[in-house]
Design an enzyme around this catalytic site. Structure first.
Site, short mmCIF file in Angstrom:
data_model
loop_
_atom_site.label_atom_id
_atom_site.label_comp_id
_atom_site.label_asym_id
_atom_site.label_seq_id
_atom_site.Cartn_x
_atom_site.Cartn_y
_atom_site.Cartn_z
CG HIS A 189 -2.74 0.09 0.83
ND1 HIS A 189 -3.41 -0.80 1.55
CD2 HIS A 189 -3.02 0.18 -0.12
CE1 HIS A 189 -4.13 -1.25 1.36
NE2 HIS A 189 -4.46 -0.47 -0.20
CD GLU A 429 -8.53 -17.10 -16.08
OE1 GLU A 429 -7.88 -16.21 -15.55
OE2 GLU A 429 -9.49 -16.86 -15.12
CG ASP A 453 -4.30 -17.91 -14.11
OD1 ASP A 453 -3.41 -18.00 -13.50
OD2 ASP A 453 -5.34 -17.11 -13.85
CB CYS A 500 -8.93 -7.86 -16.88
SG CYS A 500 -9.35 -10.51 -16.85
#
Ligand code: PEP
Ligand code: MG
Length: 570
Positions: A189, A429, A453, A500
């Site tokens: 983060h 994928e 993937d 994506c």
């Protein structure tokens, strides 16, 4: 020159400030049973004080300017109040007779370690937030004052062993030019915040050879930094800083402009998120929606499978925050490296080739249907879409859609609102689905290619294995041929094809994908301007030429070299 990992772009020159914090250590005090009640009360008070501190920080932040910091503080507030966390702390006070600060540190350490154990970098990085909260509460109990980076006398570049997310948020943005840390990962983060606050940052830096007041240069793109550089380097980097700032100003102007090529080919740029709050980033990033909402986080943040109501709230929140823009929700992709403690998931020889994602969901229809019902109910509040991960056989897609239909029928009977025409697509994928895209295209409303993937399965290269990382590239001609097939067959059937996986975030790859005909690019919010820029600069006709030539080349090395020589991705 020294080098770490650049995690937030930008170039800065200035004086170093070596930031040292006193570590918060357990006091190792055993209490008596008489003290249990008192220590629990101390914990309650410290949590209230920690929440008040965080709320004060939140009040000072302008959400419109820095949504990531505001969201993160909200997460910290929520985690501080997490009943499971409190239960654990109480447990250590009551049964191990730990003092209040020791119990807090033990509970936060344990929760952080369980996140760290996950191989998925995104979730592992969340452990930093939990430690941060534990340290804040224990620090209050122990009376350790934290050094303040929120008011600094002049401009500095911070060198630290580590910076917690809350230290990063509290930084005096006017005077902190940049920072370097020895610890930290690109997905922590702290790194994400640095990006959103536009502070150049490097992690994994040695940091040893620098003292307070040394003159330093940092390059947050390359990860390079220089301590006491010569005049020539100072001149060179002063010029580079100017060029960087000019480019950034130009990119910012793209925010409200469409992703359209000079010759009129329009594509969609959307973002990948893992929590409903992140849908707030759509507007500031200049994106058109969410192309991938990874729902695993909802399940991993919990001690039991989240119920329909809490999931409904989460998906509705995402829909509302997206403000009418589309949000593609991916159903649970658990298994592989992401395991859930509360579910009996067998240990497997090859978890990535095992019981995961849609395979797990179809085998556990009650868990799957709970999620589908929650998504359907939330679809009454915005443009939600459903996407099934890891489809390798038509029987899976059909069964998933059948269960979805069952949920619709149930909701209709119950008189609940939902979008009966909700778009239902699949991730491509797995190579079998990519090769048979023509077959699948007839039964899916859209495709979204998961190159993360797809690469590992096509190339037989484990995406986590550093030893063979050089083989893991989407520019391999075998992978590119599968991509071409997915796009061609998707279009032949009249459905949109998006991506994506991480490949879509690489501006150079984006040109190739544009030429291939990809319709939608789903990338991290911080990458939107870079992908948009390259699309707005490249004529579709030119992208097609480049793509057609690339498909005649025989190796990823040749392909990358050719693209580097022919694309201006800056
Ligand atoms: C992918 O495989 O490309 C993808 C987007 O999914 P994940 O990274 O969550 O497996
Ligand atoms: Mg995947």
């Amino acid at each position: 020159m020294e080098k770490g990992i650049g995690v937030s772009k930008g170039i800065e020159l200035g004086r170093a400030l070596v930031y040292q914090t006193k570590p918060i250590k357990p006091e190792e005090r055993i209490i008596t049973t008489n003290d249990v009640k008192k220590e629990k009360k101390r914990v309650d008070e410290a949590i209230t004080a920690a929440v008040a501190e965080l709320e004060q920080m939140l009040d000072k932040i302008d959400r419109a300017v820095n949504p990531t910091s505001a969201d993160l503080l909200e997460i910290h507030i929520e985690l501080s109040r997490d009943p499971l966390f409190l239960e654990k702390i109480y447990h250590y006070i009551e049964f191990s007779l730990n003092s209040a600060p020791d119990a807090v540190l033990r509970a936060s350490g344990e929760m952080a370690a369980s996140f760290e154990a996950l191989e998925d970098k995104y979730y592992a990085a969340r452990s930093g937030d939990i430690r941060d909260i534990g340290n804040r509460i224990a620090g209050i109990l122990l009376g350790v004052r934290r050094v303040n980076l929120s008011s600094l006398p002049g401009d500095v570049i911070i060198f630290a062993n580590d910076l917690t997310p809350s230290e990063t948020i509290a930084m005096d943005r006017k005077h902190v030019l940049g920072f370097l840390t020895r610890i930290g990962s690109p997905t922590s983060h702290t790194a994400i915040l640095a990006k959103s606050m536009e502070i150049p940052a490097i992690v994994g830096a040695v940091c040893g050879s620098v003292s307070d007041g040394d003159f330093v240069i940092i390059d947050g793109s390359s990860g390079e930094y220089f301590v006491n550089p010569d005049e020539e380097l100072i001149q060179k980097y002063t010029r580079k800083r100017l060029a960087f700032r000019e480019n950034l100003a130009r990119l910012k102007k793209l925010r409200n402009l469409p992703a359209v090529t000079p010759d009129g080919r329009k594509v969609e740029i959307v973002i990948n998120i893992a929590q409903p709050l992140e849908a707030n980033k759509i507007e500031p990033a200049g994106a058109q929606g969410v192309g991938l909402f990874r729902t695993e986080f909802l399940y991993m943040n919990s001690t039991s499978a989240p119920d329909e109501e809490s999931q409904f709230e989460a998906y509705r929140e995402a829909a509302m925050r997206a403000n009418g823009k589309p949000v593609i929700i991916r159903t649970l992709d658990i298994g592989g490296d992401k395991r859930l403690s509360y579910l009996a998931m067998p240990k497997e020889e090859n978890p990535f080739l095992g019981y995961r994602a849609i395979r797990f969901c179809l085998d556990n229809p009650e868990i799957f249907k709970t999620q589908l019902r929650a998504i359907l109910r939330a679809s009454a509040y915005g443009d939600l879409r459903i996407m099934f991960p890891m489809i390798c056989a038509m029987s899976e897609l059909r069964r998933a859609k059948q269960l979805l239909q069952e949920c619709k029928t149930e909701l209709t009977t119950e008189g609940q609102d939902y979008n009966n025409h909700i778009k239902t697509g699949m991730m491509v994928e797995i190579p079998s689905a990519a090769a048979a895209a023509d077959v699948f295209a007839g039964e899916a409303d859209f495709f979204s290619i998961g190159t993360n993937d797809l690469c590992q399965y096509t190339l037989a290269v484990d995406r986590m294995n550093q030893k063979i990382a050089n083989l893991y590239t989407p520019f391999n001609p075998g992978v590119l041929r599968l991509l071409r097939n997915i796009v061609t067959e998707g279009h032949r059937a009249g459905i949109p094809v998006g991506m994506c996986g991480e490949m879509a975030s690489d501006p150079m790859a984006a040109v190739l994908l544009l030429g291939m005909g990809l319709d939608e690019f789903s990338v991290s919010a911080s990458n939107v301007p870079y992908v948009k820029d390259v699309i707005r600069k490249t004529a579709f006709s030119r992208a097609k030429e480049l793509y057609e030539h690339v498909m005649t080349l025989s190796s990823s090395i040749e392909i990358k070299k050719y693209l580097e020589e022919n694309i201006n991705a800056n």
